[in-house]
Design a protein around this motif. Structure first.
Motif, short mmCIF file in Angstrom:
data_model
loop_
_atom_site.label_atom_id
_atom_site.label_comp_id
_atom_site.label_asym_id
_atom_site.label_seq_id
_atom_site.Cartn_x
_atom_site.Cartn_y
_atom_site.Cartn_z
N GLU A 1 -6.63 7.05 -1.10
CA GLU A 1 -7.34 6.01 -0.35
C GLU A 1 -7.67 6.49 1.07
O GLU A 1 -8.64 6.03 1.66
CB GLU A 1 -6.50 4.72 -0.24
N GLN B 1 0.82 -1.20 0.00
CA GLN B 1 0.00 0.00 0.00
C GLN B 1 0.86 1.26 0.00
O GLN B 1 0.50 2.26 -0.63
CB GLN B 1 -0.93 0.00 1.21
N HIS C 1 -5.76 -0.61 -5.98
CA HIS C 1 -6.23 -0.66 -4.58
C HIS C 1 -7.69 -1.10 -4.52
O HIS C 1 -8.06 -1.94 -3.68
CB HIS C 1 -6.07 0.71 -3.93
#
Length: 243
Positions: free
Chosen positions: A84, A73, A110
């Protein structure tokens, strides 16, 4: 596969994207507290449902994949600029300077990762519906941030709708693919466990970043933000009732 929850995720994403297209100026406080609430709820679901499941199935290996997911991430954030968790990290002062393609690529990867755990069959019967609600809630500020940046990048109305609809479909489609393949091939269902562990790591990165960074000046925890986090955690705790 629960189609009701997948439709909920789709509608939540569309709703989040429509807000900046119809409201001239979205209150900063609205975004801050919405992010804090949804991030806390998702964090609680991960801790209370997903972590026990993957550690039960994978043992200490789970920790390895959680750490890998956490830093995966971190890498994706370099493409998506932190959308995000509601933080754009844009270079310079103007959003139109950003490279839109890598941003959309990072955010779409994602979103696809978010959908894969939704196709997994959990021993904890409350894990999947809790996760689906958590993902749906998280989609609202995620789509809101995406479309806000696209508006500042000078995208036309038609282009905004194309981006929003495609983005809204990514997570449900990933869930359907994972569910379909996992239901037909036992080996894929097994390896989905490792994917869930990776996504747990990504969720932990996103939610903890929301707690301490996104939206507030000097990254402080204001009283109202703490309240939003507390409410999100409380609702996540209440999902344990349905076990």
């Amino acid at each position: 596969m629960n189609w009701t929850f997948l439709i909920l995720i789709l509608l939540a994403t569309i709703t989040g994207g429509i807000i900046p297209m119809t409201v001239k100026r979205v209150s900063d406080n609205f975004s801050i507290y919405l992010l804090a609430f949804t991030g806390a709820f998702l964090f609680g679901v991960v801790i209370m449902h997903l972590l026990p499941e993957i550690y039960h199935e994978l043992g200490h290996q789970a920790g390895i994949y959680i750490v890998l997911g956490f830093f995966l991430q971190v890498f994706l954030q370099q493409l998506s600029h932190g959308m995000e968790h509601g933080h754009t990290h844009m270079p310079g002062e103007h959003h139109h300077r950003i490279a839109v393609t890598p941003l959309l690529l990072g955010l779409s990867i994602h979103a696809f990762m978010e959908g894969l755990p939704l196709g997994f069959k959990y021993e904890d019967q409350s894990a999947l519906p809790s996760l689906m609600v958590g993902v749906a809630a998280h989609k609202i500020p995620e789509a809101l941030t995406l479309i806000t940046v696209m508006i500042h990048a000078g995208r036309s109305k038609a282009s905004l709708w194309r981006i929003l609809v495609i983005f809204a479909l990514v997570t449900p489609l990933a869930a359907l693919v994972a569910g379909w393949l996992g239901g037909r091939f036992e080996v894929i269902q097994h390896y989905l466990l490792y994917v869930v562990a990776l996504v747990v790591g990504a969720f932990l990165h996103i939610s903890t970043t929301i707690f301490y960074e996104s939206g507030t000046k000097h990254h402080e925890l204001s009283r109202k933000k703490v309240m939003a986090i507390a409410i999100g955690l409380l609702l996540a705790f209440l999902t344990l009732i349905f076990e």
